[in-house]
Scaffold this motif. Structure first.
Motif, short mmCIF file in Angstrom:
data_model
loop_
_atom_site.label_atom_id
_atom_site.label_comp_id
_atom_site.label_asym_id
_atom_site.label_seq_id
_atom_site.Cartn_x
_atom_site.Cartn_y
_atom_site.Cartn_z
N MET A 3 3.64 -64.15 -33.20
CA MET A 3 2.39 -64.74 -32.68
C MET A 3 1.31 -63.79 -32.38
O MET A 3 1.31 -62.78 -31.82
N GLU A 4 -0.08 -64.23 -32.76
CA GLU A 4 -1.01 -63.56 -32.54
C GLU A 4 -1.73 -63.66 -31.22
O GLU A 4 -2.26 -64.91 -30.96
N THR A 5 -1.98 -62.62 -30.42
CA THR A 5 -2.20 -63.12 -29.14
C THR A 5 -3.65 -62.45 -28.77
O THR A 5 -3.84 -60.95 -29.05
N GLU A 6 -4.75 -63.47 -28.78
CA GLU A 6 -5.92 -62.73 -28.60
C GLU A 6 -6.39 -63.02 -27.15
O GLU A 6 -6.14 -63.98 -26.43
N THR A 7 -7.31 -62.25 -26.70
CA THR A 7 -7.94 -62.57 -25.29
C THR A 7 -9.12 -63.48 -25.47
O THR A 7 -9.63 -63.68 -26.65
N ALA A 8 -9.76 -63.79 -24.35
CA ALA A 8 -10.77 -64.60 -24.31
C ALA A 8 -11.98 -64.07 -24.60
O ALA A 8 -12.89 -64.54 -25.58
N LEU A 9 -12.03 -62.64 -24.77
CA LEU A 9 -13.20 -61.67 -25.24
C LEU A 9 -13.13 -61.82 -26.97
O LEU A 9 -14.19 -62.06 -27.47
N HIS A 10 -11.99 -61.86 -27.26
CA HIS A 10 -11.75 -61.70 -28.91
C HIS A 10 -12.19 -63.27 -29.24
O HIS A 10 -13.29 -63.38 -30.17
N LEU A 11 -11.84 -64.28 -28.59
CA LEU A 11 -12.48 -65.66 -28.94
C LEU A 11 -13.90 -65.66 -28.80
O LEU A 11 -14.52 -66.55 -29.91
N ALA A 12 -14.61 -65.23 -27.78
CA ALA A 12 -15.87 -65.28 -27.74
C ALA A 12 -16.47 -64.51 -28.81
O ALA A 12 -17.72 -65.01 -29.24
N ALA A 13 -15.99 -63.32 -29.04
CA ALA A 13 -16.75 -62.51 -30.32
C ALA A 13 -16.51 -63.31 -31.37
O ALA A 13 -17.89 -63.28 -31.97
N VAL A 14 -15.44 -63.97 -31.83
CA VAL A 14 -15.52 -64.65 -33.05
C VAL A 14 -16.31 -65.91 -33.12
O VAL A 14 -17.15 -66.22 -34.20
N GLN A 15 -16.64 -66.54 -31.92
CA GLN A 15 -17.46 -67.62 -31.87
C GLN A 15 -19.25 -67.32 -31.76
O GLN A 15 -19.95 -68.33 -31.77
N GLY A 16 -19.39 -65.96 -31.56
CA GLY A 16 -20.87 -65.58 -31.52
C GLY A 16 -21.28 -65.78 -30.15
O GLY A 16 -22.58 -66.01 -29.71
N SER A 17 -20.42 -65.70 -29.14
CA SER A 17 -20.98 -66.35 -27.59
C SER A 17 -21.29 -64.97 -27.03
O SER A 17 -20.46 -64.45 -26.24
N ALA A 18 -22.50 -64.38 -27.26
CA ALA A 18 -22.85 -63.30 -26.54
C ALA A 18 -23.11 -63.23 -24.94
O ALA A 18 -22.55 -62.55 -24.27
N ASP A 19 -23.34 -64.49 -24.52
CA ASP A 19 -23.49 -64.56 -22.92
C ASP A 19 -22.11 -64.86 -22.45
O ASP A 19 -21.97 -64.08 -21.32
N ILE A 20 -21.27 -65.20 -23.11
CA ILE A 20 -19.76 -65.39 -22.44
C ILE A 20 -19.13 -64.09 -22.60
O ILE A 20 -18.51 -63.56 -21.54
N SER A 21 -19.43 -63.34 -23.66
CA SER A 21 -18.81 -61.95 -23.93
C SER A 21 -19.29 -60.95 -22.76
O SER A 21 -18.50 -60.46 -22.05
N TYR A 22 -20.69 -61.30 -22.58
CA TYR A 22 -21.21 -60.31 -21.38
C TYR A 22 -20.71 -60.72 -20.20
O TYR A 22 -20.50 -59.77 -19.16
N ALA A 23 -20.45 -62.03 -19.59
CA ALA A 23 -19.93 -62.36 -18.57
C ALA A 23 -18.44 -62.13 -18.38
O ALA A 23 -17.87 -61.60 -17.26
N LEU A 24 -17.65 -62.10 -19.47
CA LEU A 24 -16.31 -61.48 -19.58
C LEU A 24 -16.20 -60.11 -19.24
O LEU A 24 -15.34 -59.64 -18.61
N LEU A 25 -17.19 -59.31 -20.08
CA LEU A 25 -17.14 -57.85 -19.63
C LEU A 25 -17.35 -57.64 -18.03
O LEU A 25 -16.81 -56.44 -17.63
N ASN A 26 -18.44 -58.21 -17.74
CA ASN A 26 -18.81 -57.86 -16.16
C ASN A 26 -17.48 -58.31 -15.47
O ASN A 26 -17.54 -57.82 -14.22
N ALA A 27 -16.64 -59.31 -15.92
CA ALA A 27 -15.69 -59.76 -15.05
C ALA A 27 -14.26 -58.75 -15.07
O ALA A 27 -13.34 -59.00 -14.41
N GLY A 28 -14.68 -57.58 -16.17
CA GLY A 28 -13.45 -56.72 -16.28
C GLY A 28 -12.88 -56.84 -17.62
O GLY A 28 -11.76 -55.92 -17.76
N ALA A 29 -13.26 -57.64 -18.48
CA ALA A 29 -12.52 -57.65 -19.83
C ALA A 29 -12.86 -56.34 -20.54
O ALA A 29 -13.86 -55.90 -20.43
N ASP A 30 -11.76 -56.01 -21.24
CA ASP A 30 -11.77 -55.00 -22.07
C ASP A 30 -12.25 -54.96 -23.46
O ASP A 30 -11.66 -55.70 -24.26
N PRO A 31 -13.32 -54.31 -23.85
CA PRO A 31 -13.91 -54.63 -25.37
C PRO A 31 -12.94 -53.86 -26.35
O PRO A 31 -12.98 -54.20 -27.51
N LEU A 32 -11.80 -53.03 -25.79
CA LEU A 32 -11.13 -52.31 -26.88
C LEU A 32 -9.75 -52.88 -26.81
O LEU A 32 -8.69 -52.11 -27.28
#
Length: 90
Positions: free
Chosen positions: A1-30
Motif C-alpha cells: 500500500m502506497e501511503t502518501e501525505t496530504a503534502l504529497h497530494l497537494a504537490a501532485v495537484q499543483g496546489s501551491a497555496d495548500i502546500s504552503y499552508a501544510l508546511l506552515n502547519a508542520g508538514a515535512d517536505p522530505l
C-alpha cells in the motif's frame, strides 16, 4: 500500500497555496512515501508543478533537492524521466 501525505497530494495537484499552508502547519517536505521513498519534492517534480516545487524547496535546505528515493532517484531523475521540462529547468 502506497501511503502518501496530504503534502504529497497537494504537490501532485499543483496546489501551491495548500502546500504552503501544510508546511506552515508542520508538514515535512522530505517525508517519503512508504512504497517508493518519494518525497513531496519528488511528487511535484514528476508532475511538473514548478510553483509547488518552489514552495517546497523554499521550506527545505537546498541540498534536499538531491534526496534519493528507495531506488536512488532524485527529483531531477523523476522530472527528466517523465518529460517534465519545466521542473528539469528549475
Amino acid at each position: 500500500m502506497e501511503t502518501e501525505t496530504a503534502l504529497h497530494l497537494a504537490a501532485v495537484q499543483g496546489s501551491a497555496d495548500i502546500s504552503y499552508a501544510l508546511l506552515n502547519a508542520g508538514a515535512d517536505p522530505l517525508c517519503p512515501d512508504h512504497k517508493g521513498g518519494w518525497t513531496p519534492i519528488h511528487a511535484a517534480a514528476r508532475a511538473d508543478m514548478t510553483t509547488v516545487l518552489d514552495v517546497l524547496l523554499e521550506a527545505a535546505e537546498p541540498c534536499y533537492i538531491d534526496v534519493r528515493s528507495h531506488s536512488g532517484d532524485t527529483a531531477l531523475h523523476r522530472a527528466s524521466f517523465w518529460g517534465c521540462h519545466n521542473a528539469v529547468e528549475m
